[in-house]
Design a protein around this motif. Sequence first.
Motif, PDB file in Angstrom:
ATOM      1  N   LEU A  13      -9.285  -7.229  -5.249  1.00 59.08           N
ATOM      2  CA  LEU A  13      -9.712  -7.341  -3.851  1.00 59.08           C
ATOM      3  C   LEU A  13      -8.529  -7.274  -2.897  1.00 59.08           C
ATOM      4  O   LEU A  13      -8.588  -6.629  -1.848  1.00 59.08           O
ATOM      5  N   ALA A  14      -7.442  -7.938  -3.248  1.00 56.39           N
ATOM      6  CA  ALA A  14      -6.267  -7.990  -2.377  1.00 56.39           C
ATOM      7  C   ALA A  14      -5.587  -6.628  -2.255  1.00 56.39           C
ATOM      8  O   ALA A  14      -4.887  -6.373  -1.280  1.00 56.39           O
ATOM      9  N   ALA A  15      -5.805  -5.756  -3.229  1.00 56.80           N
ATOM     10  CA  ALA A  15      -5.188  -4.430  -3.185  1.00 56.80           C
ATOM     11  C   ALA A  15      -5.607  -3.654  -1.935  1.00 56.80           C
ATOM     12  O   ALA A  15      -4.880  -2.777  -1.476  1.00 56.80           O
ATOM     13  N   ALA A  16      -6.751  -3.999  -1.368  1.00 58.10           N
ATOM     14  CA  ALA A  16      -7.240  -3.328  -0.162  1.00 58.10           C
ATOM     15  C   ALA A  16      -6.571  -3.849   1.110  1.00 58.10           C
ATOM     16  O   ALA A  16      -6.738  -3.267   2.175  1.00 58.10           O
ATOM     17  N   VAL A  17      -5.793  -4.921   0.995  1.00 58.38           N
ATOM     18  CA  VAL A  17      -5.158  -5.535   2.170  1.00 58.38           C
ATOM     19  C   VAL A  17      -3.643  -5.453   1.994  1.00 58.38           C
ATOM     20  O   VAL A  17      -3.077  -6.149   1.143  1.00 58.38           O
TER      21      VAL A  17
END
Length: 85
Positions: A13-17
């Motif tokens: 999920l954090a890869a998108a931020v």
Amino acid sequence: GLTAEWQARLDGLAAAVPGATTAVADLARGEDIGPGLLRVAAEADAGLIALGTRRAGTMRGMILGSVADAVMRVARIPVLVVHVE
């Protein structure tokens, strides 16, 4: 174990931020969840606490759930509460 599984999910999920990092930690056996989450967030120097809740009702404590409500009242950093189906 479960910690590694959840860390992998959060990393995805954090890869998108851009610049986001995540941390998953186990609470000590018998440790109250709300204070435990706040302790882990402080130890990690977190900038945000994200919680999922499944409760529903008409009063604030019922809508958020007791842990989310307690964390929101005490946390010194932003708290994101997401309703989980």
